[in-house]
Design a protein around this motif. Structure first.
Motif, short mmCIF file in Angstrom:
data_model
loop_
_atom_site.label_atom_id
_atom_site.label_comp_id
_atom_site.label_asym_id
_atom_site.label_seq_id
_atom_site.Cartn_x
_atom_site.Cartn_y
_atom_site.Cartn_z
N SER A 181 -3.92 -1.46 -3.83
CA SER A 181 -4.35 -2.03 -5.11
C SER A 181 -4.13 -1.13 -6.32
CB SER A 181 -5.84 -2.38 -5.02
OG SER A 181 -6.32 -2.86 -6.25
N ILE A 182 -3.74 -1.75 -7.43
CA ILE A 182 -3.57 -1.03 -8.68
C ILE A 182 -4.90 -0.48 -9.18
CG2 ILE A 182 -3.90 -3.07 -10.12
CD1 ILE A 182 -1.36 -0.20 -10.73
N SER A 183 -6.01 -1.05 -8.73
CA SER A 183 -7.32 -0.55 -9.16
C SER A 183 -7.57 0.87 -8.64
CB SER A 183 -8.45 -1.47 -8.67
OG SER A 183 -8.56 -1.44 -7.26
N PRO A 194 0.63 10.03 -2.78
CA PRO A 194 0.15 8.65 -2.85
C PRO A 194 1.07 7.73 -2.05
CG PRO A 194 1.26 9.24 -4.89
CD PRO A 194 1.25 10.47 -4.04
N VAL A 195 0.47 6.78 -1.32
CA VAL A 195 1.26 5.84 -0.53
C VAL A 195 0.76 4.42 -0.82
CG1 VAL A 195 2.03 5.15 1.77
CG2 VAL A 195 1.54 7.57 1.29
N ALA A 196 1.65 3.55 -1.22
CA ALA A 196 1.30 2.14 -1.47
C ALA A 196 1.50 1.36 -0.17
CB ALA A 196 2.18 1.57 -2.57
N VAL A 197 0.44 0.67 0.26
CA VAL A 197 0.47 -0.08 1.51
C VAL A 197 0.45 -1.58 1.20
CG1 VAL A 197 -0.68 -0.53 3.71
CG2 VAL A 197 -0.73 1.77 2.72
N CYS A 198 1.54 -2.28 1.54
CA CYS A 198 1.61 -3.71 1.23
C CYS A 198 1.03 -3.97 -0.16
CB CYS A 198 0.87 -4.54 2.27
SG CYS A 198 1.47 -4.33 3.96
N PRO A 199 1.55 -3.29 -1.18
CA PRO A 199 0.89 -3.26 -2.48
C PRO A 199 0.92 -4.58 -3.24
CG PRO A 199 3.04 -2.23 -2.62
CD PRO A 199 2.80 -2.52 -1.17
N ASP A 200 -0.08 -4.75 -4.12
CA ASP A 200 -0.04 -5.88 -5.04
C ASP A 200 1.11 -5.66 -6.02
OD1 ASP A 200 -0.95 -4.15 -7.14
OD2 ASP A 200 -3.04 -4.62 -6.69
N ALA A 201 1.42 -6.67 -6.80
CA ALA A 201 2.62 -6.62 -7.65
C ALA A 201 2.61 -5.45 -8.62
CB ALA A 201 2.77 -7.93 -8.41
N ARG A 202 1.46 -5.19 -9.22
CA ARG A 202 1.39 -4.11 -10.21
C ARG A 202 1.52 -2.74 -9.56
NH1 ARG A 202 -3.92 -4.89 -13.48
NH2 ARG A 202 -3.08 -3.10 -14.62
N LEU A 203 0.89 -2.56 -8.40
CA LEU A 203 1.02 -1.27 -7.72
C LEU A 203 2.44 -1.09 -7.18
CD1 LEU A 203 -0.15 1.36 -6.75
CD2 LEU A 203 -1.00 0.20 -4.71
N ARG A 204 3.06 -2.16 -6.72
CA ARG A 204 4.44 -2.05 -6.24
C ARG A 204 5.36 -1.57 -7.37
NH1 ARG A 204 7.06 -3.90 -1.82
NH2 ARG A 204 5.20 -5.07 -1.18
N GLN A 206 4.48 0.16 -9.98
CA GLN A 206 4.14 1.55 -10.25
C GLN A 206 4.75 2.47 -9.21
OE1 GLN A 206 2.56 3.22 -12.64
NE2 GLN A 206 2.57 5.19 -11.55
N ALA A 207 4.67 2.08 -7.94
CA ALA A 207 5.21 2.91 -6.86
C ALA A 207 6.72 3.05 -6.98
CB ALA A 207 4.83 2.30 -5.51
N LEU A 208 7.40 1.96 -7.28
CA LEU A 208 8.85 2.01 -7.43
C LEU A 208 9.25 2.90 -8.60
CD1 LEU A 208 9.71 -1.74 -6.74
CD2 LEU A 208 10.24 0.23 -5.27
N GLN A 209 8.50 2.79 -9.70
CA GLN A 209 8.80 3.59 -10.88
C GLN A 209 8.56 5.08 -10.62
OE1 GLN A 209 6.50 2.56 -14.35
NE2 GLN A 209 7.55 3.99 -15.68
N ALA A 210 7.48 5.38 -9.91
CA ALA A 210 7.10 6.78 -9.67
C ALA A 210 7.79 7.37 -8.44
CB ALA A 210 5.59 6.88 -9.52
#
Length: 218
Positions: A181-183, A194-204, A206-210
């Motif tokens: 979650s982006i929260s 940091p690891v995004a797990v099946c992320p919501d759209a906003r976190l995805r 962010q993860a791709l950008q970072a």
């Protein structure tokens, strides 16, 4: 010292633990049959920003105020047994890998402790940092005791938990936090891995950008 932190809902488990708990109580006749749709409605308000986490906690926990903690803990044990088959093996293996490498592990979740602690036992993680519920005269009254374990407050709770062990995120050799979650961005931004797990759209996004790794559960 290395640290691994795990969000619970939609991260370690592919579902909402609060909804699972609600269905569990409905099946036992503790809550009315419409409790599931009522809870879902509150969750939708929470997601769209029209319901505060304190209000969501209140409506979720207040119906249990008439029961003592001993009864609630017994139900929590039964809930744990019912949830055991729903724990994804790959997420259990992820936790065990960190534990096997000697990392200090904790589940960190906005879920109330009553629901979160059974999952801590299922994953073999004794340390569960969750939203504290106010206890009055041996029963939950629906309010949060202090700050919720959510957003920036989740980072605060982790810092306090580490400080009690004479540790800090700044002095750890490495740290991981897994979340969907982006929260959880404040805590994700505070760890070294940091690891995004099946992320919501906003976190995805962010993860791709970072350039953060994205873990897709099977």
């Amino acid at each position: 010292m290395k640290l691994a932190l795990f969000d619970l809902d939609h991260t370690l488990i592919p579902f909402d633990s609060g909804m699972a708990w609600t269905r569990f109580l409905v099946a036992r006749g503790v809550l009315s049959e419409d409790a599931e749709s009522v809870y879902l409605g509150y969750c939708q308000q929470y997601v769209d920003g029209s319901l505060d986490i304190r209000e969501l906690h209140q409506v979720s926990v207040a119906p249990l105020a008439r029961f003592g903690l001993a009864v609630l803990r017994q139900w929590a044990a039964e809930f744990e047994a019912e949830m055991a088959p729903r724990v994804p093996p790959e997420m259990r293996a992820l936790v065990r890998r960190h534990q096997g490498e000697g990392h200090l592990c904790a589940i960190v979740t906005a879920t109330t402790w009553l629901i979160a602690e059974p999952f801590g036992r299922l994953f073999g993680v004794p340390d569960v940092i969750a939203t504290p519920s106010l206890v009055v005269d041996g029963a939950l009254d629906g309010a949060i005791d202090g700050d919720p374990c959510y957003g920036a407050h989740k980072l605060m709770h982790v810092k306090r938990w580490l400080a009690a062990r004479a540790l800090s995120l700044d002095t750890l050799e490495q740290s991981w936090f897994y979340s969907d979650s982006i929260s959880d961005l404040p805590l994700l931004g505070a760890v070294s891995n940091p690891v995004a797990v099946c992320p919501d759209a906003r976190l995805r996004a962010q993860a791709l950008q970072a350039g953060w790794p994205i873990f897709e559960r099977a």
